[in-house]
Design a protein around this motif. Structure first.
Motif, PDB file in Angstrom:
ATOM      1  N   ARG A  64      38.839  38.941  83.487  1.00  0.00           N
ATOM      2  CA  ARG A  64      39.558  40.181  83.219  1.00  0.00           C
ATOM      3  C   ARG A  64      38.660  41.093  82.383  1.00  0.00           C
ATOM      4  NH1 ARG A  64      44.126  40.541  85.377  1.00  0.00           N
ATOM      5  NH2 ARG A  64      45.521  38.762  85.714  1.00  0.00           N
ATOM      6  N   THR A  65      38.645  42.365  82.747  1.00  0.00           N
ATOM      7  CA  THR A  65      37.779  43.316  82.056  1.00  0.00           C
ATOM      8  C   THR A  65      38.087  43.355  80.572  1.00  0.00           C
ATOM      9  OG1 THR A  65      37.655  44.659  84.058  1.00  0.00           O
ATOM     10  CG2 THR A  65      36.985  45.702  81.994  1.00  0.00           C
ATOM     11  N   ARG A  66      39.376  43.364  80.225  1.00  0.00           N
ATOM     12  CA  ARG A  66      39.759  43.406  78.822  1.00  0.00           C
ATOM     13  C   ARG A  66      39.655  42.007  78.215  1.00  0.00           C
ATOM     14  NH1 ARG A  66      45.485  45.957  77.318  1.00  0.00           N
ATOM     15  NH2 ARG A  66      44.404  47.754  78.242  1.00  0.00           N
ATOM     16  N   GLY A  67      38.706  41.808  77.333  1.00  0.00           N
ATOM     17  CA  GLY A  67      38.572  40.539  76.627  1.00  0.00           C
ATOM     18  C   GLY A  67      37.565  39.577  77.224  1.00  0.00           C
ATOM     19  N   GLY A  68      37.345  39.616  78.542  1.00  0.00           N
ATOM     20  CA  GLY A  68      36.488  38.616  79.163  1.00  0.00           C
ATOM     21  C   GLY A  68      35.162  39.130  79.675  1.00  0.00           C
ATOM     22  N   LYS A  69      34.924  40.430  79.564  1.00  0.00           N
ATOM     23  CA  LYS A  69      33.728  41.019  80.162  1.00  0.00           C
ATOM     24  C   LYS A  69      32.444  40.524  79.513  1.00  0.00           C
ATOM     25  CE  LYS A  69      31.921  45.486  81.686  1.00  0.00           C
ATOM     26  NZ  LYS A  69      32.176  46.964  81.712  1.00  0.00           N
ATOM     27  N   GLU A  70      32.419  40.497  78.186  1.00  0.00           N
ATOM     28  CA  GLU A  70      31.204  40.067  77.490  1.00  0.00           C
ATOM     29  C   GLU A  70      30.851  38.628  77.826  1.00  0.00           C
ATOM     30  OE1 GLU A  70      29.471  39.530  72.920  1.00  0.00           O
ATOM     31  OE2 GLU A  70      31.466  40.386  73.268  1.00  0.00           O
ATOM     32  N   LEU A  71      31.848  37.742  77.797  1.00  0.00           N
ATOM     33  CA  LEU A  71      31.594  36.343  78.114  1.00  0.00           C
ATOM     34  C   LEU A  71      31.155  36.180  79.562  1.00  0.00           C
ATOM     35  CD1 LEU A  71      31.642  33.394  77.219  1.00  0.00           C
ATOM     36  CD2 LEU A  71      34.054  33.311  77.906  1.00  0.00           C
ATOM     37  N   ALA A  72      31.736  36.964  80.457  1.00  0.00           N
ATOM     38  CA  ALA A  72      31.363  36.888  81.871  1.00  0.00           C
ATOM     39  C   ALA A  72      29.890  37.218  82.069  1.00  0.00           C
ATOM     40  CB  ALA A  72      32.236  37.842  82.686  1.00  0.00           C
ATOM     41  N   HIS A  73      29.413  38.246  81.379  1.00  0.00           N
ATOM     42  CA  HIS A  73      27.994  38.619  81.503  1.00  0.00           C
ATOM     43  C   HIS A  73      27.092  37.552  80.879  1.00  0.00           C
ATOM     44  CE1 HIS A  73      28.039  42.639  83.325  1.00  0.00           C
ATOM     45  NE2 HIS A  73      29.230  42.776  82.748  1.00  0.00           N
ATOM     46  N   MET A  74      27.544  36.929  79.804  1.00  0.00           N
ATOM     47  CA  MET A  74      26.764  35.850  79.208  1.00  0.00           C
ATOM     48  C   MET A  74      26.670  34.668  80.164  1.00  0.00           C
ATOM     49  SD  MET A  74      28.240  35.962  75.297  1.00  0.00           S
ATOM     50  CE  MET A  74      27.355  34.463  74.816  1.00  0.00           C
ATOM     51  N   CYS A  75      27.780  34.346  80.812  1.00  0.00           N
ATOM     52  CA  CYS A  75      27.783  33.237  81.780  1.00  0.00           C
ATOM     53  C   CYS A  75      26.872  33.552  82.967  1.00  0.00           C
ATOM     54  CB  CYS A  75      29.204  32.969  82.266  1.00  0.00           C
ATOM     55  SG  CYS A  75      30.294  32.225  81.040  1.00  0.00           S
ATOM     56  N   ARG A  76      26.959  34.781  83.433  1.00  0.00           N
ATOM     57  CA  ARG A  76      26.108  35.163  84.559  1.00  0.00           C
ATOM     58  C   ARG A  76      24.633  35.014  84.211  1.00  0.00           C
ATOM     59  NH1 ARG A  76      25.180  41.174  87.229  1.00  0.00           N
ATOM     60  NH2 ARG A  76      24.036  40.448  89.062  1.00  0.00           N
ATOM     61  N   GLN A  77      24.251  35.459  83.019  1.00  0.00           N
ATOM     62  CA  GLN A  77      22.847  35.375  82.624  1.00  0.00           C
ATOM     63  C   GLN A  77      22.381  33.927  82.526  1.00  0.00           C
ATOM     64  OE1 GLN A  77      20.642  38.105  82.129  1.00  0.00           O
ATOM     65  NE2 GLN A  77      19.292  36.323  82.366  1.00  0.00           N
ATOM     66  N   ALA A  78      23.191  33.092  81.889  1.00  0.00           N
ATOM     67  CA  ALA A  78      22.812  31.689  81.719  1.00  0.00           C
ATOM     68  C   ALA A  78      22.712  30.971  83.060  1.00  0.00           C
ATOM     69  CB  ALA A  78      23.820  30.985  80.813  1.00  0.00           C
ATOM     70  N   LEU A  79      23.668  31.208  83.938  1.00  0.00           N
ATOM     71  CA  LEU A  79      23.665  30.542  85.246  1.00  0.00           C
ATOM     72  C   LEU A  79      22.569  31.094  86.148  1.00  0.00           C
ATOM     73  CD1 LEU A  79      27.533  30.375  85.775  1.00  0.00           C
ATOM     74  CD2 LEU A  79      26.002  28.451  85.281  1.00  0.00           C
ATOM     75  N   THR A  80      22.302  32.383  86.045  1.00  0.00           N
ATOM     76  CA  THR A  80      21.216  32.979  86.825  1.00  0.00           C
ATOM     77  C   THR A  80      19.865  32.431  86.385  1.00  0.00           C
ATOM     78  OG1 THR A  80      22.441  35.033  87.220  1.00  0.00           O
ATOM     79  CG2 THR A  80      20.042  35.141  87.379  1.00  0.00           C
ATOM     80  N   ASP A  81      19.682  32.259  85.091  1.00  0.00           N
ATOM     81  CA  ASP A  81      18.435  31.681  84.594  1.00  0.00           C
ATOM     82  C   ASP A  81      18.219  30.283  85.151  1.00  0.00           C
ATOM     83  OD1 ASP A  81      17.962  33.941  83.105  1.00  0.00           O
ATOM     84  OD2 ASP A  81      18.661  33.103  81.204  1.00  0.00           O
ATOM     85  N   ARG A  82      19.301  29.569  85.347  1.00  0.00           N
ATOM     86  CA  ARG A  82      19.177  28.186  85.807  1.00  0.00           C
ATOM     87  C   ARG A  82      19.089  28.059  87.328  1.00  0.00           C
ATOM     88  NH1 ARG A  82      22.431  22.822  83.685  1.00  0.00           N
ATOM     89  NH2 ARG A  82      21.590  21.396  85.241  1.00  0.00           N
ATOM     90  N   PHE A  83      19.891  28.867  88.047  1.00  0.00           N
ATOM     91  CA  PHE A  83      19.987  28.683  89.492  1.00  0.00           C
ATOM     92  C   PHE A  83      19.347  29.793  90.328  1.00  0.00           C
ATOM     93  CE2 PHE A  83      23.734  26.384  87.753  1.00  0.00           C
ATOM     94  CZ  PHE A  83      23.382  25.113  88.168  1.00  0.00           C
ATOM     95  N   GLY A  84      18.848  30.836  89.673  1.00  0.00           N
ATOM     96  CA  GLY A  84      18.159  31.877  90.430  1.00  0.00           C
ATOM     97  C   GLY A  84      18.909  33.192  90.434  1.00  0.00           C
ATOM     98  N   PRO A  85      18.202  34.302  90.716  1.00  0.00           N
ATOM     99  CA  PRO A  85      18.771  35.644  90.602  1.00  0.00           C
ATOM    100  C   PRO A  85      19.891  35.962  91.578  1.00  0.00           C
ATOM    101  CG  PRO A  85      16.584  35.717  91.587  1.00  0.00           C
ATOM    102  CD  PRO A  85      16.776  34.326  91.093  1.00  0.00           C
TER     103      PRO A  85
END
Length: 251
Positions: free
Chosen positions: A9-30
């Motif tokens: 959800r945009t309200r409250g979860g956006k920052e964590l979502a971007h952090m998860c995306r970065q961490a998972l992208t670093d591990r599994f590829g762009p």
């Protein structure tokens, strides 16, 4: 193809979502993670792109914070967003269940409990019985590493994309493994086979069988010695050397 779809959800979860995306992208590829906004091409119809991306994914991560369940509907503030059949979070989860995508609730906080099926729309009540993961900001790095380890074990496609070396992964519960390789040298004055060694050059610690490490620290005229084995025979001698000792050393 994006292997992991991050629902939030945009309200409250956006920052964590971007952090998860970065961490998972670093591990599994762009190209491994889909996150609404940055993963949709300019001019594309997002009402078509979102359902398609869910169907093509192998995993849907549902980020659930403390406001997720009772977040208000933007168009009708008097009702919950989940009560709206057109709510995008609800539609993403419905699409994942209908397509056989692995759905993982990710509880973003230490006090959150597993969802109550009675408080979910019937179309997504299965979410309440899906095994969840937990992610917290203060332990984010280790939590995401553990989540990635578990996904690698369950999703063969992700295992093939994993950039992390097998020896660096955690155990079955995602905990870091402890290596007990024999070492010699490199830490203060250490000699011999020391097994597990923890400490600094000024404060060594030896566990296991075998001779205890001899630590020698010399500061001006004062010398400290620890020697012996691991069966109770430990000798400790400190202070300035006697003249007799100096003479013996010279022989």
């Amino acid at each position: 193809m994006h292997e992991i779809f991050v629902s939030f959800r945009t309200r409250g979860g956006k920052e964590l979502a971007h952090m998860c995306r970065q961490a998972l992208t670093d591990r599994f590829g762009p190209d491994s993670v889909f996150l609404a906004g940055g993963s949709i091409g300019l001019g594309d119809d997002f009402t078509q792109a979102l359902p398609q991306a869910v169907r093509r994914s192998r995993v849907l991560l549902v980020l659930i914070d403390e406001q997720w369940l009772d977040a208000p509907d933007r168009r009708r503030p008097g009702r919950r967003a989940l009560a709206n059949p057109q709510d995008w979070v609800r539609r993403e989860i419905e699409e994942a269940f209908d397509s056989g995508v692995l759905v993982v609730p990710v509880l973003a906080g230490p006090r959150l409990e597993q969802l109550d099926a009675h408080r979910l729309p019937k179309s997504i009540e299965q979410l309440a019985v899906c095994q969840y993961a937990r992610v917290q900001l203060r332990t984010f790095t280790t939590d995401l590493a553990a989540l990635g380890d578990r996904l690698v074990q369950q999703v063969p496609g992700l295992a093939a994309m994993d950039r992390q070396k097998p020896e660096d992964r955690g155990g079955p519960e995602g905990r870091p493994t402890v290596r007990n390789d024999h070492q010699s040298g490199g830490i203060g004055h250490v000699a011999g086979d020391v097994g597990t060694f923890v400490g600094e050059s000024r404060s060594p610690l030896h566990t296991g069988s075998g001779d205890m490490v001899t630590h020698h620290h010399e500061n001006g005229d004062g010398t400290t010695y620890f020697s012996g084995d691991n069966n109770g025979t430990i000798r400790h001698r400190f202070g300035p050397r006697s003249r007799r000792a100096r003479g013996e050393d010279a022989q």
